[in-house]
Design a protein around this motif. Sequence first.
Motif, short mmCIF file in Angstrom:
data_model
loop_
_atom_site.label_atom_id
_atom_site.label_comp_id
_atom_site.label_asym_id
_atom_site.label_seq_id
_atom_site.Cartn_x
_atom_site.Cartn_y
_atom_site.Cartn_z
N LEU A 79 46.06 36.77 84.88
CA LEU A 79 46.36 37.51 84.11
C LEU A 79 47.42 38.36 84.14
N ASP A 80 48.11 39.10 85.25
CA ASP A 80 49.25 39.62 85.18
C ASP A 80 50.29 38.56 83.82
N PHE A 81 50.36 37.52 84.26
CA PHE A 81 50.88 36.88 83.80
C PHE A 81 50.59 36.85 81.94
N ILE A 82 49.47 36.39 81.64
CA ILE A 82 49.27 36.16 80.32
C ILE A 82 49.58 37.85 79.95
N ASP A 83 49.09 38.93 81.05
CA ASP A 83 49.24 40.37 80.19
C ASP A 83 50.41 40.15 79.40
N SER A 84 51.84 39.81 80.53
CA SER A 84 52.93 39.79 80.41
C SER A 84 53.30 38.18 78.77
N ILE A 147 45.34 32.14 71.15
CA ILE A 147 45.60 31.43 72.42
C ILE A 147 45.73 31.87 73.85
N LEU A 148 46.75 33.16 73.83
CA LEU A 148 46.95 33.19 74.98
C LEU A 148 45.34 33.80 75.63
N ASP A 149 45.10 34.82 75.36
CA ASP A 149 43.45 34.96 75.41
C ASP A 149 42.31 33.85 75.52
N HIS A 150 42.95 33.15 74.91
CA HIS A 150 41.82 31.94 75.39
C HIS A 150 42.15 31.44 76.82
N LEU A 151 43.34 31.46 77.29
CA LEU A 151 43.71 31.04 78.61
C LEU A 151 43.54 31.80 79.57
N ARG A 152 43.24 33.26 79.12
CA ARG A 152 42.19 33.83 80.41
C ARG A 152 41.05 33.14 81.25
N ALA B 116 41.00 21.28 72.17
CA ALA B 116 39.88 21.80 71.33
C ALA B 116 39.89 23.38 71.13
N ASN B 117 40.04 24.01 71.75
CA ASN B 117 39.56 25.31 72.23
C ASN B 117 40.58 26.21 71.69
N ILE B 118 41.84 25.46 71.73
CA ILE B 118 43.36 26.22 71.72
C ILE B 118 43.73 25.91 70.47
N MET B 119 43.49 25.22 69.98
CA MET B 119 43.59 24.33 68.10
C MET B 119 42.04 25.81 67.66
N LEU B 120 40.65 25.89 68.14
CA LEU B 120 40.44 26.71 67.72
C LEU B 120 40.70 28.34 67.92
N ALA B 121 41.41 28.22 68.64
CA ALA B 121 41.69 29.50 69.09
C ALA B 121 43.41 30.34 67.75
#
Lengths: 155, 155
Positions: A79-84, A147-152, B116-121
């Motif tokens: 989370l911190d990484f993504i936030d930054s 995309i970053l939000d999806h990587l959370r 797929a999720n990255i693409m969708l994002a």
Amino acid sequence: MENQNISDIIEAYLKQILAESQEVEIRRSEIANQFNVVPSQINYVIKTRFTIQDGYVVRSKRGGGGYIRIEKVKLLDNLDFIDSLVAAVGDHITRHDGLAVVRSLFEAGTINRREANIMLAAIDKTALNTGDRDLDEQIRAQILISILDHLRYES
Amino acid sequence: MENQNISDIIEAYLKQILAESQEVEIRRSEIANQFNVVPSQINYVIKTRFTIQDGYVVRSKRGGGGYIRIEKVKLLDNLDFIDSLVAAVGDHITRHDGLAVVRSLFEAGTINRREANIMLAAIDKTALNTGDRDLDEQIRAQILISILDHLRYES
DNA sequence: ATAATATTAGTCAACATTAGTCAAAAGAAC
DNA sequence: GTTCTTTTGACTAATGTTGACTAATATTAT
């Protein structure tokens, strides 16, 4: 606790269901009716209390048989990484800096090479080329943050 | 689930048959009757849920003995498949159809769920929201094609 | 053969049914 | 009393449903 506002009460109601079932599906107008508020208040509750930072993903559909679905997701340990990175992206970002963001994700092991390449394809000059540099940078920022939000979370 | 619209139900019915038999052939009025809707609703279901982006080819014939035939497209090889998706994307694409393209890639095994999720994002409404719908659809098309072109030589 | 009629599917626009956005007003917290 | 949060409602957007009209094809009559 006796002085809860109605948004808090609706929040608690939904989270109580989510405590048992991973996902809630509601009809907006029904819940609004049940709690005697206007429908758009449901959107307010969702927007302020069921964000991705809180670990919720919301999907909806309009039209006949429409719904709002709230899903509890498992947040990752990044989370911190993504936030930054989200902060670094801001509301405008150049191609050069966008590339650096993707590289950071790759080097941190958050994404692999294939995923990095997909991200790069999405933000390179082939994809974003409206003729308005400022607009391109704005869109690039929004794509990256989405995309970053999806990587959370795991999906 | 308890309040599905009739279009979803008809979609599910047809896809259930397709899951077993590669191709469905219906008489429009019969299905309309069976589900108690007007015939043109069958066209609506097909137009919104059985597009080429979804991986279906639809043929029909009017007049006596007329029919509508829906066939699940056979994917030849990856390159032809990507070509056909690029063609389907064109220079504008809606979110709905963009989603179908990504889903097709996933179902074809060209990309995995994470990809797929990255693409969708990258193409959802969070990412593309300039306020100009036409522009959003244009950019969405460019992003998808940019990614599809990368997938062409990566896979 | 050709024309008339019957039998299918297609298109399109009006209407219906949901959810989303935004900003103003009201209320709470400080 | 100023600022932040909540509440409200008018307007917008997306999706689904319906039916009148059109187009294509097959069948029947001449």
